[in-house]
Design an enzyme around this catalytic site. Structure first.
Site, PDB file in Angstrom:
ATOM      1  N   LYS A 198       0.856  -1.189   0.000  1.00 13.17           N
ATOM      2  CA  LYS A 198       0.000   0.000   0.000  1.00 13.17           C
ATOM      3  C   LYS A 198       0.888   1.232   0.000  1.00 13.17           C
ATOM      4  O   LYS A 198       1.705   1.413   0.899  1.00 13.17           O
ATOM      5  CB  LYS A 198      -0.909  -0.011   1.227  1.00 13.17           C
ATOM      6  CG  LYS A 198      -1.768   1.234   1.323  1.00 13.17           C
ATOM      7  CD  LYS A 198      -2.785   1.143   2.427  1.00 13.17           C
ATOM      8  CE  LYS A 198      -3.551   2.443   2.538  1.00 13.17           C
ATOM      9  NZ  LYS A 198      -4.490   2.446   3.665  1.00 13.17           N
ATOM     10  N   GLU A 236       7.478  -6.620   1.126  1.00 12.81           N
ATOM     11  CA  GLU A 236       6.263  -6.464   1.950  1.00 12.81           C
ATOM     12  C   GLU A 236       5.343  -7.666   1.777  1.00 12.81           C
ATOM     13  O   GLU A 236       4.815  -8.217   2.742  1.00 12.81           O
ATOM     14  CB  GLU A 236       5.495  -5.191   1.548  1.00 12.81           C
ATOM     15  CG  GLU A 236       6.061  -3.888   2.088  1.00 12.81           C
ATOM     16  CD  GLU A 236       5.720  -3.675   3.562  1.00 12.81           C
ATOM     17  OE1 GLU A 236       5.144  -4.578   4.196  1.00 12.81           O
ATOM     18  OE2 GLU A 236       6.044  -2.592   4.078  1.00 12.81           O
ATOM     19  N   LYS A 251      -2.201  -1.473  -3.821  1.00 11.59           N
ATOM     20  CA  LYS A 251      -3.078  -0.301  -3.760  1.00 11.59           C
ATOM     21  C   LYS A 251      -2.264   0.961  -3.853  1.00 11.59           C
ATOM     22  O   LYS A 251      -1.289   1.061  -3.113  1.00 11.59           O
ATOM     23  CB  LYS A 251      -3.830  -0.348  -2.432  1.00 11.59           C
ATOM     24  CG  LYS A 251      -4.719   0.832  -2.153  1.00 11.59           C
ATOM     25  CD  LYS A 251      -5.342   0.674  -0.794  1.00 11.59           C
ATOM     26  CE  LYS A 251      -6.178   1.888  -0.491  1.00 11.59           C
ATOM     27  NZ  LYS A 251      -6.675   1.893   0.863  1.00 11.59           N
ATOM     28  N   SER A 277     -10.103   5.769  -4.641  1.00 10.06           N
ATOM     29  CA  SER A 277     -11.031   6.886  -4.804  1.00 10.06           C
ATOM     30  C   SER A 277     -10.590   7.888  -5.872  1.00 10.06           C
ATOM     31  O   SER A 277     -11.408   8.363  -6.658  1.00 10.06           O
ATOM     32  CB  SER A 277     -11.224   7.579  -3.460  1.00 10.06           C
ATOM     33  OG  SER A 277      -9.975   8.005  -2.930  1.00 10.06           O
TER      34      SER A 277
HETATM   35  C1  PBG Z   1      -6.889   4.026   5.446  1.00  8.83           C
HETATM   36  C2  PBG Z   1      -7.360   3.765   4.053  1.00  8.83           C
HETATM   37  C3  PBG Z   1      -7.220   4.625   2.979  1.00  8.83           C
HETATM   38  C4  PBG Z   1      -7.846   4.023   1.905  1.00  8.83           C
HETATM   39  C5  PBG Z   1      -8.349   2.801   2.346  1.00  8.83           C
HETATM   40  N1  PBG Z   1      -8.019   2.657   3.684  1.00  8.83           N
HETATM   41  C6  PBG Z   1      -6.633   5.970   2.939  1.00  8.83           C
HETATM   42  C7  PBG Z   1      -5.214   6.141   3.358  1.00  8.83           C
HETATM   43  O1  PBG Z   1      -4.506   5.172   3.640  1.00  8.83           O
HETATM   44  O2  PBG Z   1      -4.764   7.299   3.416  1.00  8.83           O
HETATM   45  C8  PBG Z   1      -7.960   4.614   0.551  1.00  8.83           C
HETATM   46  C9  PBG Z   1      -9.043   4.059  -0.317  1.00  8.83           C
HETATM   47  C10 PBG Z   1      -9.390   4.931  -1.462  1.00  8.83           C
HETATM   48  O3  PBG Z   1      -8.759   5.980  -1.713  1.00  8.83           O
HETATM   49  O4  PBG Z   1     -10.339   4.575  -2.165  1.00  8.83           O
HETATM   50  N2  PBG Z   1      -6.304   2.970   6.085  1.00  8.83           N
HETATM   51 ZN    ZN Z   2      -5.712   3.815   8.100  1.00 10.09          ZN
END
Ligand code: PBG
Ligand code: ZN
Length: 332
Positions: A198, A236, A251, A277
């Site tokens: 991530k 990871e 992600k 998103s």
């Molecule tokens: C937080 C989390 C995030 C997303 C999913 N879980 C945001 C971040 O890590 O800042 C993002 C999902 C998306 O942007 O659709 N743990």
């Molecule tokens: Zn978080």
């Protein structure tokens, strides 16, 4: 053999030929749809930066889950969005067995038993400082101290009936901590889907609005990965597999197709990718402006993620894409 004997265009003439030699096909089975749970009843809050996405109270989440299942989508992933007044320094609302996510899990499981219900596990939606773990006195994030709380959250969701827990916090050692906690409580059959690679991405912008989880200070670069690194993603993923992850995730998805490809190649694990998103918002915005063909860009973006090696795609387009695929199937 080369041109003019070889002419790759021969197999491109007409849709039937193109269909016959197509290497990758999207299916409704590939999608997981994210849902955002808020308190109250009859609540359906639109999200300005994500047209078509809503924060929903438990009663309406159940309706939504029915619609998702009717479209043939295999599952949803739940995020809790508590009131500001329910947030605290340690994210208590995140592991309250009667909290938003456990309530939504129970309601969906009862109403739509065959739909897979995944629960995102993190603290950032529940902490008043908005970070994904506990803070030290100096204001840095203490990953080790956060592990028991993340495990507690995973336990609460698994006990409520989640088909899987999906830790998105990026603290070292969390998969092992959650696996041990689940196994100790007789929940050894509940899989862990690890957000293993991530990245600290600007593409999460609109999510921070919908989940109201922007960090109050600083950023998440101290725990999420540097977008410049791909070898590190393999490390990871390897660690998380070693700690017991059943599925690994990359992600964001679209800007990280190389990482999806390498992870799938290296480990052959069930691999998910999260079209986040910002990826959704950009395509929606381009479509709204009339600058791109939204439907075609949507389908191409999803196909590309699948072609790169993803077995499952978490996407806000799941319902729209399912409808497109359904229409196609019907027309043939
Ligand atoms: C937080 C989390 C995030 C997303 C999913 N879980 C945001 C971040 O890590 O800042 C993002 C999902 C998306 O942007 O659709 N743990
Ligand atoms: Zn978080």
């Amino acid at each position: 053999m080369s041109f003019p004997m070889v002419r790759l265009r021969r197999l491109r003439h007409g849709e039937t030929w193109r269909r016959a030699v197509r290497e990758t096909a999207l299916s409704v089975d590939d999608f997981i749809y994210p849902l955002f749970v808020v308190g109250g009843e009859g609540v359906r809050n639109p999200v300005a930066s994500m047209p078509g996405v809503f924060q929903l109270s438990v009663d309406l989440i159940v309706e939504e889950a029915r619609e998702v299942e009717a479209l043939g989508i295999p599952g949803v992933i739940l995020f809790g969005v508590p009131d500001e007044s329910d947030k605290d320094a340690v994210g208590s609302a995140g592991y309250d067995p009667d909290g938003l996510v456990p309530s939504a899990i129970r309601a969906i499981r009862e109403a739509v038993p065959d739909l897979l219900v995944w629960a995102d596990v993190c603290l950032c939606e529940y902490t008043d400082h908005g970070h994904c773990g506990l803070l030290t006195e100096e204001g840095t994030v203490d990953g080790d101290a956060s592990l028991p709380l993340l495990a507690q959250a995973a336990l609460a969701y698994a006990k409520a009936g989640a088909h899987a827990v999906a830790p998105s916090d990026m603290m070292d050692g969390r998969i092992g901590a959650i696996r041990t906690a689940l196994d100790d409580e007789g929940l050894g059959d509940v899989p862990i889907i690890s957000y293993a690679a991530k990245y600290a991405s600007a593409f999460y912008g609109p999510f921070l609005d919908v989940a109201q989880s922007a960090p109050a200070f600083g950023d998440r670069k101290g725990y999420q990965m540097d977008p410049a690194n791909a070898d590190e993603a393999l490390r990871e993923v390897e660690l998380d597999i070693g700690e017991g992850a059943d599925m690994v995730m990359v992600k964001p998805a679209g800007p990280y197709l190389d990482v999806i490809f390498r992870v799938k190649e290296a480990f052959g694990m069930p691999t998910a990718a999260y079209q986040v998103s910002g990826e959704y918002a950009l395509i929606k915005a381009g479509g709204e402006k009339g600058w791109v063909d939204e439907e075609r860009v949507m389908m191409e973006s999803l196909l590309a993620i699948k072609r790169a090696g993803a077995d499952l795609i978490l996407t806000y387009f799941a319902k729209d894409a399912a409808r497109v695929l359904e229409g196609k199937a019907g027309s043939e």
